[in-house]
Design an enzyme around this catalytic site. Structure first.
Site, PDB file in Angstrom:
ATOM      1  N   ASP A 471       0.830  -1.213   0.000  1.00 27.29           N
ATOM      2  CA  ASP A 471       0.000   0.000   0.000  1.00 27.29           C
ATOM      3  C   ASP A 471       0.861   1.258   0.000  1.00 27.29           C
ATOM      4  O   ASP A 471       2.068   1.218   0.296  1.00 27.29           O
ATOM      5  CB  ASP A 471      -0.914  -0.026   1.236  1.00 27.29           C
ATOM      6  CG  ASP A 471      -2.233   0.688   1.008  1.00 27.29           C
ATOM      7  OD1 ASP A 471      -2.329   1.476   0.057  1.00 27.29           O
ATOM      8  OD2 ASP A 471      -3.163   0.449   1.803  1.00 27.29           O
ATOM      9  N   ASP A 541     -10.776   2.013  -3.164  1.00 26.02           N
ATOM     10  CA  ASP A 541     -11.299   1.819  -1.807  1.00 26.02           C
ATOM     11  C   ASP A 541     -12.817   1.866  -1.805  1.00 26.02           C
ATOM     12  O   ASP A 541     -13.447   1.581  -0.790  1.00 26.02           O
ATOM     13  CB  ASP A 541     -10.755   2.902  -0.870  1.00 26.02           C
ATOM     14  CG  ASP A 541      -9.405   2.499  -0.286  1.00 26.02           C
ATOM     15  OD1 ASP A 541      -9.018   1.326  -0.435  1.00 26.02           O
ATOM     16  OD2 ASP A 541      -8.735   3.362   0.316  1.00 26.02           O
TER      17      ASP A 541
HETATM   18  C1  GLA Z   1      -5.728   1.980   2.185  1.00 23.73           C
HETATM   19  C2  GLA Z   1      -6.146   0.781   1.356  1.00 23.73           C
HETATM   20  C3  GLA Z   1      -7.200   0.005   2.084  1.00 23.73           C
HETATM   21  C4  GLA Z   1      -6.662  -0.435   3.440  1.00 23.73           C
HETATM   22  C5  GLA Z   1      -6.189   0.769   4.214  1.00 23.73           C
HETATM   23  C6  GLA Z   1      -5.480   0.352   5.499  1.00 23.73           C
HETATM   24  O1  GLA Z   1      -6.739   2.922   2.269  1.00 23.73           O
HETATM   25  O2  GLA Z   1      -6.592   1.179   0.110  1.00 23.73           O
HETATM   26  O3  GLA Z   1      -7.599  -1.111   1.321  1.00 23.73           O
HETATM   27  O4  GLA Z   1      -5.620  -1.347   3.237  1.00 23.73           O
HETATM   28  O5  GLA Z   1      -5.299   1.565   3.476  1.00 23.73           O
HETATM   29  O6  GLA Z   1      -5.033   1.427   6.228  1.00 23.73           O
END
Ligand code: GLA
Length: 720
Positions: A471, A541
């Site tokens: 990420d 997301d």
């Molecule tokens: C980002 C990712 C999510 C999750 C969060 C965790 O927003 O896109 O899928 O993993 O971080 O903090």
């Protein structure tokens, strides 16, 4: 042979699928682009450029010529493809042809992601060398020609052959003339949780520019731009498109000058890039892919999909079905312990899930998003048996284990920051701008790269881990490096990317069996650069099924479904508050790498039954989804429906997927036409209904989708 050199005419014919790209060296040694468009036979064009006359003393012929490598100082007034200043302050560049080479295959780009020939015969390469004899700048244009996929790539090598320093001010990896103007321009626009929405508008006069200066390709724009005929549809009309194999700041331009011809370009963003080139040094630009389609937008996407799945994804997972996963993020956020994870895992296993992915919150003392990034050590309060203990228990249940990381980041409240406060991007004497309570590690520093490689590797070696979600949850605001000299500060962003690519190269080589998924606040770094290292990206997301119809539709303009993560989440949806049926959520998630992101242990019996059926179906169709040809049928941007299909390349089966947005009273049922099926074949669906390929593609299938956000997926198998 897809590259033909006509020695008499001094013309190069690059042929890929239905496209030609014809270059010509004129009597003054200038490299011109005669034709980017429909395939023409080798040697068919007479290199006559007299139709680009001098209009007036204010409009020299040089401003009308279809340059392949336009530069400032050659009488071209648009954006240069190569911009450099020598030690005397001269930024006029004049490039003339020196030599060329043609060879089978394609070389890797040092330190950068790039397309490659997976099989013999996939690609052929043309290198054309040009020289500015006054300044000593040597430019090599490197073209990869992918006959079967229908794409042509270009990157540039710039070498300083003078005895003094030079500064590169800009490099456009692709910059190709498109004859005429009055086109539509298409790009993929977005924001966090609303990525890659299709924006189509009139090209207009002058310049149309999209860009990122965020140090990531970003949610806002994708490194892709297309021109198409005004009448072009998904299935017909001419389309020209460029896409950049790069994950950092970029710009893409459509430019119409006063000679009413267009130019389509993409490359590094010169607002945040310069590069000092010492004598003898070479700079290699990222690679751009260029696609021409005479068959509308689906034709363009088919070429990008083949190129990016078959000739870009290096991972072994390119040819493996991806495990059906449960990710605990929307199920628990930071609030979990081993027992809670195992509770979800047991239910997941019963339902047919194959892997559990432990998301954010397993390390340091991270119970909210305000600490511990950089401290990649398990939190024993949450996981008393460590990652190894959890992994063993998951494997005992028959599940694989995946893990989330955010390796490029550092929390001010972390042991790493206390030990190395200078390791983040920052400007000394200024407050460090935090976003999501975090700072960005300075990956232009070798020490930082090594720290990431070693700390991530230590975790991956500490337990049986089969998947890693990488990420990256903020963009750069101060791309300034304590490790660079003043005149090299504008190199920081690109040096960061080269550092990141070195880290990814090393980690993916050390752990070739691990399935890596890229993520950046969802789809904030969904680009071909990341796909080279990681064969899939978390698309957004936003897990709301209705929103995903738009996001996945737009993403598919460039990226194949096998690159997209798509999960079923809880209702009301956490991003939009919308409630949709479990069946619809599953039918939408089937359009990518399928998984779940909710507390499966809390499902109602009815939902559990639906989930069980969704998983059974997924196991039957996922090879088709990964390897089939994906075609968009109806755009949710234009209709109250979205529809797409997957067609086996041998026409043995197909999946037709249709989705309704908001319903309206007194509207007709949907007659949906399939595309490209074998017209002489007979197909049967899961209910035993049969239909000929001709009827499916020429007449269509009647579908009734009653109610808001309803869906229908039809699996057709060839029976005769
Ligand atoms: C980002 C990712 C999510 C999750 C969060 C965790 O927003 O896109 O899928 O993993 O971080 O903090």
């Amino acid at each position: 042979m897809s590259i033909f050199y006509d020695e008499n005419q001094k013309s190069f014919y690059l042929g890929a699928g239905k496209a030609s790209y014809v270059l010509h060296v004129d009597e003054d040694g200038r490299l011109l682009n005669q034709h980017w468009g429909a395939r023409v036979p080798d040697g068919a064009l007479s290199p006559d450029f007299s139709h680009y006359p001098t209009l007036a003393s204010f409009d020299p012929r040089t401003n009308a010529l279809p340059w392949e490598l336009p530069t400032r100082g050659s009488g071209w007034y648009g954006e240069p493809a190569v911009a450099a200043t020598n030690a005397k302050g001269n930024d006029m560049v004049q490039l003339t042809y020196v030599s060329h080479a043609i060879y089978m295959g394609k070389n890797r780009l040092p330190g950068l992601p790039a397309t490659f020939a997976r099989r013999e015969g996939d690609a052929e390469t043309l290198e054309i060398e040009l020289m500015d004899r006054l300044t000593g700048l040597r430019v090599t244009a490197v073209y990869g020609v992918f006959e079967r996929t229908g794409a042509i790539t270009r990157s540039l090598r710039l070498k300083n052959e003078s005895g003094e320093d030079m500064q590169i001010n800009g490099v456009l990896s692709a910059s190709a003339p498109v004859h005429g103007s009055g086109y539509d321009v298409i790009h993929l626009k977005g924001a966090w949780a609303r990525e890659r929405h299709v924006m189509r508008q009139t090209q207009g006069e002058g310049e149309y520019r999209i860009f990122s200066q965020r140090g990531a390709s970003g949610h806002e724009s994708n490194p892709f731009l297309a021109l198409c005929e005004k009448s072009a549809t998904e299935f017909s009309g001419e389309v020209w498109a460029v896409s950049l194999v790069y994950s950092g700041s970029f710009e893409a331009l459509s430019y119409v000058n006063n000679t009413e011809n267009s130019r389509l370009s993409i490359g590094l963003n010169p607002d945040v890039f310069t590069w000092k080139l010492e004598p003898g040094e070479t700079f290699v630009s990222p690679e751009a892919a260029m696609v021409y389609s005479p068959d509308g937008l689906n034709g363009m996407s088919h070429a990008f999909h083949r190129l990016y799945s078959e000739n870009l994804m290096r991972s072994k997972w390119f040819e493996r079905d991806r495990p059906i996963l449960i990710n605990n993020w929307e199920a628990t956020y930071f609030n979990f312990n081993e027992e809670k994870i195992l509770q979800i895992a047991r239910r997941a296993k019963e339902l047919g899930v194959e892997m559990l992915v432990l998301d954010d919150g397993w390390f340091g003392k991270r119970n909210t998003d305000n600490c511990s990034l950089g401290d990649w050590v398990v939190n024993p309060e949450k996981l008393p048996g460590g990652l190894n203990g959890l992994s063993d228990r998951l494997h005992d249940l028959g599940l694989k284990f995946g893990l989330w990381f955010e390796p490029e980041m550092i929390s001010p409240d972390s042991d790493l920051y206390r030990a190395h406060p200078d390791w983040c991007l920052h400007v000394d004497g200024r407050a460090r701008v935090e976003m999501r309570n975090q700072l960005i590690l300075d990956l232009s520093r070798k020490g930082v790269q090594d720290y990431i490689i070693e700390s991530v590797s230590a975790v991956l070696e500490s337990a049986r881990i089969e998947y890693m979600k990488w990420d990256m949850n903020r963009n750069m605001t101060e791309p300034f490096s304590g490790a660079q000299t003043p005149e090299r500060q504008k190199e920081t962003q690109h040096r960061y990317m080269l550092g990141l690519y070195r880290v990814l190269e090393e980690i993916t080589a050390r752990f070739p069996e691990i399935l890596f998924e890229s993520c950046s606040g969802g789809g904030g770094r969904f680009d071909p650069g990341m796909l080279y290292y990681m064969p899939q990206t978390w698309t957004s997301d936003d897990s709301d099924a209705a929103e995903r119809m738009f996001i996945q539709y737009g993403t598919s303009f460039v990226y194949p479904p096998c690159a997209m993560g798509a999960h079923v989440s809880a209702v009301p949806n956490h991003q939009t508050g919308r409630t949709t049926a479990m069946q619809t959520r599953g039918d939408v998630a089937l359009g990518g790498n399928f998984g779940f992101e909710l507390d499966l242990s809390q499902l109602s019996d009815a939902d559990a039954e639906t989930v069980r059926r969704l998983i059974e179906r997924e196991k039957q169709v996922r090879t088709l989804v990964r390897t089939g040809e994906f075609t968009r049928l109806l755009s949710p941007f234009d209709h109250p429906y979205a529809a797409w299909q997957f067609r086996a390349r041998d026409n043995s089966e197909a999946l037709i997927c249709a989705y309704r947005l908001m319903t309206r009273p007194a509207t007709p049922h949907l007659l949906l036409r399939a595309s490209g099926l074998d017209e002489s074949a007979v197909y049967m669906d899961d209910d035993g209904n049969t239909c000929s390929g001709a009827a499916l593609t020429r007449y269509g299938l009647w579908l009734h989708l009653p109610g808001d956000f309803t869906s229908k997926v039809i699996h057709l198998r060839r029976i005769g």
